[in-house]
Design an enzyme around this catalytic site. Structure first.
Site, PDB file in Angstrom:
ATOM      1  CG  ASP A 139      -1.877   1.158   1.236  1.00 50.61           C
ATOM      2  OD1 ASP A 139      -2.445   1.444   0.172  1.00 50.61           O
ATOM      3  OD2 ASP A 139      -2.053   1.770   2.293  1.00 50.61           O
ATOM      4  CG  ASP A 143      -1.281   2.369   7.126  1.00 46.85           C
ATOM      5  OD1 ASP A 143      -1.861   2.258   6.024  1.00 46.85           O
ATOM      6  OD2 ASP A 143      -1.136   3.447   7.704  1.00 46.85           O
TER       7      ASP A 143
END
Length: 815
Positions: free
Chosen positions: A500, A707
């Site tokens: 990500d 996250d």
């Protein structure tokens, strides 16, 4: 505190002044207890909250007295007594803990108070009928500690119970092992010179010391073996229980007869080593939590519900919300349900749900999602969906489905356990029958026991868990916590890494990357002066952009606090307007600032700065009537170790993918910056999961790193996953490992460690099989006696453990 009037109280008949409520309460408590001489001028605590803050907090405290929230946070001990865990926001030291314990303990009905500084938790037991929860919270606020109930989930209590039980069993086994070895060593080295009576006494002492190890420490092993046999499954507990049981029974029989070999030392040593490995595994495994628990902790416990007829709102538990209710969400609060804006305008941080790094504007008619953080202005919302119907709950459902579909890779030892036990039983039975029928019936039992002991699967059962525990401990030292047992085995086989952007490769926060001033509009408006002015206007703001500007000014040592800003006005969604020295300034969007400028802005800036927005940068304009003064470019910045991580992953032969919820242009810019050829932007949480599924259908073993809550489904879908510890709890709930800091290069180190661990596991298994191939025939033919078998078993186990723990040295921080 400076500028605030002191508090007064009578101490020993004299009027005394105190700097804060904490000092006053401490002095009164010490004098009442006869320890007034201990109170000095050095003690300082927090001042009680002021009247305005108390009036605002009291409705929230009262909400915790409702039936819904009492059921959630208060634990009933019996019909009269209850227990609650509180989380004070500013408990700092042992003095704080002492003061809290003494002050709450003096309240009517309170039986005990335990304040833990390390965990910042306060456990209160009291007679529930004499004090409501709100009174406890108010009492803490009165001495300067704003606190809220903390929910201790059932799994938390179960985890603590499991750790405590296993630790006690391991301690008993360790003590038993050390004591038994004291008696075993003289027997091994000087058996011929020891008086037979003393020798028998040492055997009885060893038996007594081994009994608690077998009956207490090893009881989970026997229970697991019994469950496996009832389910017709020969797991690793079966051969372990067989080895321990056979060794103990044979030793006990020899002790009772007064003749024969005993190997109580081998039994206690094996149980101690096995429990140590299981304890290490348990500690890392308990770091994971269910998505449902994390969802309950993500949303607020209470919210402000507005009355349909107008007037002041009321603070109610979120559980009471229904579709159609009107609620108010102030700046700095979390949205409790999916809703629609009916009044107000603000910007919401949706990064944990959508992956978008910048707060998004929301006005009348716009939808907002549960779990989003309101950064700017109050909003009035009409509730659309609550509980399981919210977008947040949908993401958790996707997470749970992905976790259910995740393949569980069994260890190599577990895969061969059934065959090993079957072969072992056959060999032992055949050996006993042959010795009984044709060789020496008197030695048949001892030879059979020797076969069982020498081939006891100690080394085999320790081969995999010892290596995984050592590698896991090494990674923990470096800040990577494994939460599932299969993580290391799968990391060793990773072919693709899906990353990500926001919060993973980048810091996920705004930072000032460039300031451009316009000397044509104001000759005195240099970059530092403009930044100082902008920071002064933003100094009370909680918006991420405001924090970025203020932090940049502080880093450059600009004293923006000294500027006398007047007539400050916040225009939601546009920016700020203020006066300084009789001159009007605006800070915010370009159109908003240019509307104040009499001469417009510098047109040549537009082309120069347009390229900045391709990487997701935000441009904040500063201007006055004289024109545009400066443009501040704020953007997400790369983590310090991102480039190193990608370089090491390429060196390991791993393919990297950058997949994010940010715009394709932003993702493309960062992919070019990090030299990642495979990229995709504007991807939803479900889209990320499908992206990984496509790779898996092509035969890839995928490591996913993220996250945010939006990353939870993809973390669960991938064969193995790592969550950045600073991110959302739900992401960590679905991850197989958690990086507890921002040094992302440790992810590459985890792959290296996993490959080393796989090599060590193979070495241990090879040794265990080679040992058994050699030792079993020797024991079956009578060349290895029972005591030799016991030593061989112990040495084999020690070699396996020693080889596994070499991984600790290889994984020291800084390697």
């Amino acid at each position: 505190m400076a500028g605030e009037p002191p508090l007064h109280a009578s101490i020993d008949g004299e009027e005394q002044a105190f700097c804060c409520g904490g000092c006053q309460a401490l002095a009164q408590t010490l004098h009442a207890a006869g320890f007034g001489h201990l109170y000095g001028d050095q003690a300082r605590f927090a001042r009680p909250i002021d009247d305005a803050a108390r009036r605002e907090a009291e409705p929230v405290w009262a909400a915790y007295d409702t039936e819904e929230l009492r059921a959630q946070f208060v634990r009933a001990l019996d019909e009269r007594r209850a227990e609650i865990t509180l989380a004070p926001e500013n408990i700092r030291c042992a003095a704080c803990a002492w003061l809290i314990e003494q002050h709450l303990g003096s309240l009517p009905g309170v039986e005990s108070v335990i304040a833990n500084v390390a965990t910042r938790r306060v456990v209160v037991r009291w007679r529930a009928a004499e004090q409501p929860v709100s009174a406890l919270l108010a009492a803490l606020a009165g001495i300067g500690y704003l606190a809220w109930p903390f929910e201790v989930s059932r799994s938390d209590r179960q985890d603590r119970h499991a750790r405590r039980g296993l630790l006690m069993r391991m301690a008993v086994a360790m003590l038993g092992m050390m004591q038994v070895m004291m008696y075993a060593w003289p027997i091994y080295t000087h058996e011929a010179t020891i008086d037979p009576g003393q020798l028998q006494l040492m055997r009885w002492a060893s038996l007594v010391l081994t009994l608690p190890v077998v009956l207490y420490s090893a009881s989970p092993i026997f229970a697991g073996a019994w469950r496996g046999l009832r389910q017709r499954h020969l797991g690793m507990d079966v051969p372990v229980a067989l080895g321990v049981g056979a060794g103990f029974v044979a030793s006990t029989v020899a002790t009772l007869r007064g003749t024969g070999e005993v190997y109580f030392d081998s039994v206690t040593m094996f149980v101690a080593f096995l429990l140590l490995a299981r304890y290490l595994e348990l500690r890392v495994r308990q770091a994971s939590r269910s998505g449902a628990e994390m969802l309950a902790r993500q949303l607020p416990a209470t919210c402000e519900r507005l009355r349909a007829e107008g007037g002041a709102g009321e603070r109610v538990p979120v559980a009471r919300l229904r579709a159609g209710d009107l609620i108010r969400v102030k700046a700095g609060e979390v949205v409790p349900a999916d809703a629609t804006v009916i009044a107000g305008a603000s910007e919401l941080d949706e990064s944990m749900l959508t992956g978008e790094s910048r707060p998004v504007p929301r006005g009348i008619g716009d939808p907002v999602l549960a779990g989003c953080f309101n950064t700017a202005s109050p909003l009035e919302l009409r509730v659309a969906k609550v509980g399981a119907g919210t977008r947040l709950a949908e993401i958790v459902a996707v997470l749970d489905r992905a976790l259910a579909e995740k393949p569980r890779l069994a260890t190599v030892a577990d895969r061969v356990a059934g065959w090993f036990v079957a072969i072992l039983l056959v060999l032992a039975a055949v050996t006993g029958a042959v010795w009984w029928a044709w060789i020496d019936p008197a030695r048949a039992l001892l030879v059979t026991v020797a076969v069982l002991v020498v081939s006891c699967p100690c080394a085999l059962s320790l081969a995999t868990p010892a290596a995984l525990a050592a590698a896991g401990a090494a990674l923990s030292r470096r800040g990577l916590l494994l939460t599932r047992g299969h993580a290391l085995e799968t990391l060793a086989s990773v072919t693709d890494v899906m990353l990500d952007k926001t919060g993973t490769l980048t810091q996920g926060r705004f930072a000032l990357v460039r300031t451009q001033s316009n000397g044509d509009a104001d000759a005195d408006a240099d970059a530092a002066t403009c930044l100082r002015l902008a920071a002064a206007m933003e100094r009370s703001g909680e918006h991420p952009i405001a924090r970025g500007i203020v932090e940049a000014a502080q880093a450059q040592g600009l004293g923006h606090e000294t500027l006398a800003i007047d007539a400050m006005r916040n225009v939601p969604g546009q920016g700020l307007e203020a006066d300084l020295d009789g001159r009007r300034y605006r800070l915010g969007r370009r159109e908003f600032v240019e509307a104040l400028c009499e001469h417009g802005s510098a047109a040549n800036w537009h082309a120069e700065l347009a390229g900045s927005e391709r990487r997701g940068a935000t441009l904040v304009w500063l201007g006055s009537a004289a024109g545009t003064l400066a443009v501040f470019e704020l953007a997400d910045v790369a983590r310090e170790q991102s480039a190193r991580l990608l370089s090491e992953l390429r060196a390991l032969g791993v393919t990297c993918h950058l997949v994010s919820g940010d715009t394709p242009a932003t993702v493309g810019w960062w992919a070019d910056h990090f030299q990642i050829s495979r990229r995709e932007g504007g991807v939803t949480p479900e889209g990320k999961r499908e992206y990984v599924a496509r790779l898996q259908r092509g035969g890839a073993v995928v490591l996913a790193v993220g996250d945010g809550i939006n990353d939870a489904p993809v973390l669960a879908q991938a064969q193995v996953s790592i969550a950045i510890g600073s991110g959302a709890p739900l992401a960590q709930a679905g991850a197989d490992a958690v990086l507890t800091h921002g040094r992302v290069a440790e992810i590459a180190n985890a792959l290296k460690m996993a490959r080393r661990a796989r090599s060590v596991v193979r070495q241990n298994l090879a040794w265990a099989f080679a040992y058994n191939v050699i030792a079993i025939p020797l024991a079956a033919t009578g060349y290895v006696t029972a005591w030799m078998a016991g030593i061989g078993m112990s040495v084999s186990s020690l070699l396996v453990v020693a080889n596994a723990w070499r991984l600790l040295r290889a994984g020291k921080p800084g390697d």
